[in-house]
Design a protein around this motif. Structure first.
Motif, PDB file in Angstrom:
ATOM      1  N   SER A 199       0.869  -1.242  -0.144  1.00  0.00           N
ATOM      2  CA  SER A 199       0.028   0.041  -0.116  1.00  0.00           C
ATOM      3  C   SER A 199       0.866   1.260  -0.080  1.00  0.00           C
ATOM      4  N   ILE A 200       1.043   1.880  -1.142  1.00  0.00           N
ATOM      5  CA  ILE A 200       1.868   2.934  -1.245  1.00  0.00           C
ATOM      6  C   ILE A 200       1.167   4.245  -1.187  1.00  0.00           C
ATOM      7  N   GLY A 201       1.603   5.223  -0.490  1.00  0.00           N
ATOM      8  CA  GLY A 201       0.833   6.574  -0.330  1.00  0.00           C
ATOM      9  C   GLY A 201       1.616   7.526   0.782  1.00  0.00           C
ATOM     10  N   LYS A 202       0.967   8.606   1.102  1.00  0.00           N
ATOM     11  CA  LYS A 202       1.691   9.597   1.990  1.00  0.00           C
ATOM     12  C   LYS A 202       1.080   9.368   3.305  1.00  0.00           C
ATOM     13  N   ASP A 255      -2.569   6.861   9.073  1.00  0.00           N
ATOM     14  CA  ASP A 255      -3.674   7.684   7.956  1.00  0.00           C
ATOM     15  C   ASP A 255      -2.940   7.720   6.695  1.00  0.00           C
ATOM     16  N   GLY A 256      -3.352   7.197   5.569  1.00  0.00           N
ATOM     17  CA  GLY A 256      -2.612   7.364   4.065  1.00  0.00           C
ATOM     18  C   GLY A 256      -2.405   6.015   3.694  1.00  0.00           C
ATOM     19  N   THR A 302       6.143  10.000   2.165  1.00  0.00           N
ATOM     20  CA  THR A 302       5.642   8.944   1.439  1.00  0.00           C
ATOM     21  C   THR A 302       6.107   7.611   1.248  1.00  0.00           C
ATOM     22  N   VAL A 303       5.430   6.684   1.592  1.00  0.00           N
ATOM     23  CA  VAL A 303       5.990   5.264   1.488  1.00  0.00           C
ATOM     24  C   VAL A 303       6.711   4.985   0.224  1.00  0.00           C
ATOM     25  N   PRO A 304       8.070   4.881  -0.370  1.00  0.00           N
ATOM     26  CA  PRO A 304       8.564   4.655  -1.269  1.00  0.00           C
ATOM     27  C   PRO A 304       8.028   3.187  -1.926  1.00  0.00           C
ATOM     28  N   ILE A 305       7.937   3.284  -3.164  1.00  0.00           N
ATOM     29  CA  ILE A 305       7.489   2.106  -4.083  1.00  0.00           C
ATOM     30  C   ILE A 305       8.848   1.106  -4.445  1.00  0.00           C
TER      31      ILE A 305
END
Length: 481
Positions: free
Chosen positions: A350-353, A412-413, A376-379
């Motif tokens: 789950s990628i996002g800020k 959250d995110g 942001t979680v890096p892909i």
């Protein structure tokens, strides 16, 4: 040792920096362009960008990392786990450039990096092995004969494998050739080595590992076991120490076997010897991980030791400051790996800020964290955000505290494995200690998930109503005339 470069990122880089600071050692962080604002970059004394986001251009660029180390007059390199931590060629280059590699020798990494070579090395000791082939397989016909003699189900495994890659379970002889082709193809793609071997598949095993420490003066000790049976895609999610399944007698036998595995390759540093245990408590050598494990904090909590500090002291050729008789296991510790994954969608990343990211705090709650709110979680990398660890005098206390800590964690995110952790902590199989590596397959079903979510909603509603009623009772209404 005055300055250490950490050739890693995320929570493990932060973890190593903390122990270095405690020892008065300066630290150098390396980072990719995607990690410019990462926590490990902020915590280190110095930080250098080593390339673009893809791992092959940054964290796997050993030559660049060594170049930075030499430019900044670094004494040693700590590889953490993953990336280059079990790369014998990198370890050799570090040593050849007159730097200290905080880990085992390149020769030990090479031996234990090949499951077949590891089996051969430990054969000099009376260490139980899973029935299977002693050499790599290249003849399909002969391989089928061996599989038939072992008996199905069997497991095809990549010799250079790890993390479940290049691994296939075969339950039917008619599926053997197709699964063999897939295992070889995946092994070549993942490791550049298509060598595979066959083992008897142990159904519903327990995954038990032993932490070992070895210095350069011939001293080898073990620090007891960790239970790592709750996994998804053959990768661990929940770990605990000690195991509910391991008796004192088995701990001693398995511990001695782990010490012998370390001796078989002249090991130095911190390492982990992994075993499978069947339902009758027979244990079999699986492999040795020649690095610090992700789940090392639970061993630290039950032993009171700092494993990173000990790694550094061993790398400085100091004698181990403790013997086997000094090791005492006290209390119980549990670790939940907090991944940015959706457990309700096959644990997909789950990628996002991180719009909100608040970690729990409190006595006997430990969070080895590698990210902060707003990032942001890096892909590009493993999606693990942090490790949530709780400790208690008893297992029940550690579980209760873990449930509290999960409820205090606010993210959250992105989706995370926190909800899965709560599912585990509340499941009867885990509470009883009667579980295996098939926990997810057996219990984390759609019906079970739906029931768990429904119960969570019911509890939340009940608590909200209870608080509302308490607030009403507190109100002081004015007297009427």
């Amino acid at each position: 040792m005055k300055k250490v470069l950490i050739a890693n990122r995320g929570e493990i880089a932060v973890r190593v920096i903390k122990s270095c600071k405690k020892l008065g050692i300066k630290t150098v962080a390396v980072y990719s362009e995607a990690d410019r604002d990462a926590l490990h970059v902020k915590f280190a004394d110095e930080a250098v960008c080593i390339g673009p986001p893809p791992s092959k251009d940054s964290y796997l660029n050993g030559d660049k990392i060594i170049e930075v180390a030499k430019d900044l007059a670094v004494d040693a390199i700590h590889p953490g786990y993953g990336f280059l931590s079990e790369n014998a060629d990198f370890a050799k280059k570090v040593v050849d450039n007159n730097l200290v590699f905080i880990g085992p020798t390149p020769a030990a990494i090479t031996t234990m990096g090949s499951k077949l070579a590891a089996k051969e090395a430990v054969s000099q000791y009376d260490i139980p092995l899973v029935p299977g082939t002693e050499n790599a397989i290249d003849d399909i016909g002969k391989a089928k004969e061996i599989a038939n003699s072992i008996g199905y189900p069997i497991l095809i495994k990549a010799s250079a494998g790890g993390g479940g890659k290049g691994m296939r379970i075969v339950e039917n002889p008619n599926d053997f050739e197709s699964q063999m082709d897939r295992a070889v193809s995946e092994a070549k793609s993942a490791f550049g080595d298509g060598s595979v071997f066959i083992e008897k598949y142990i159904q519903s095993p327990r995954h038990i590992e032993i932490q070992v420490l070895a210095d350069s003066h011939g001293n080898v000790i073990h620090l007891g076991e960790r239970e790592c049976s709750i996994q998804r895609r053959h990768q661990k999610v929940v770990e605990e120490a000690p195991s509910t399944f391991v008796t004192k007698k088995i701990r001693e036998e398995m511990g001695q076997a782990a010490v012998n595995v370390a001796k078989s390759c002249n090991y130095t540093g911190a390492g982990t010897v992994e075993f499978l245990m069947d339902e009758n408590k027979n244990f079999y050598f699986l492999e040795m991980n020649t690095r610090l494990q992700v789940e090392h904090p639970i061993t630290e909590l039950v032993t009171g030791l700092d494993l990173v500090e000990l790694q550094i002291k061993i790398a400085q050729e100091e004698v181990l400051p403790l013997s086997q008789d000094d090791i005492q296991l006290n209390g119980h510790a549990i670790e939940l790996r907090v991944y940015a994954e959706d457990p309700y969608d096959s644990f997909l990343p789950s990628i996002g800020k991180l719009n909100t990211y608040k970690i729990p705090e409190g006595k006997n709650i430990r969070v080895d964290n590698g990210i902060e709110e707003g990032q942001t979680v890096p892909i590009y990398y493993d999606p693990m955000l942090a490790k949530l660890i709780t400790y208690g005098d008893t297992r029940a206390m550690a579980i209760s505290l873990m449930k509290q800590a999960i409820s205090m964690y606010n993210v959250d995110g992105v989706s995370t494995t926190l909800s899965f952790g709560l599912f585990v902590m509340e499941h009867a199989a885990f509470l009883s200690g009667d579980y295996s590596t098939n926990f997810v397959a057996n219990y984390f079903t759609k019906d079970a998930i739906d029931k768990h979510e429904e119960m969570e909603r019911f509890v939340a509603t009940f608590v909200a109503r209870h608080h509302h009623q308490l607030e009403i009772k507190k109100l002081k209404l004015p007297k009427t005339v």
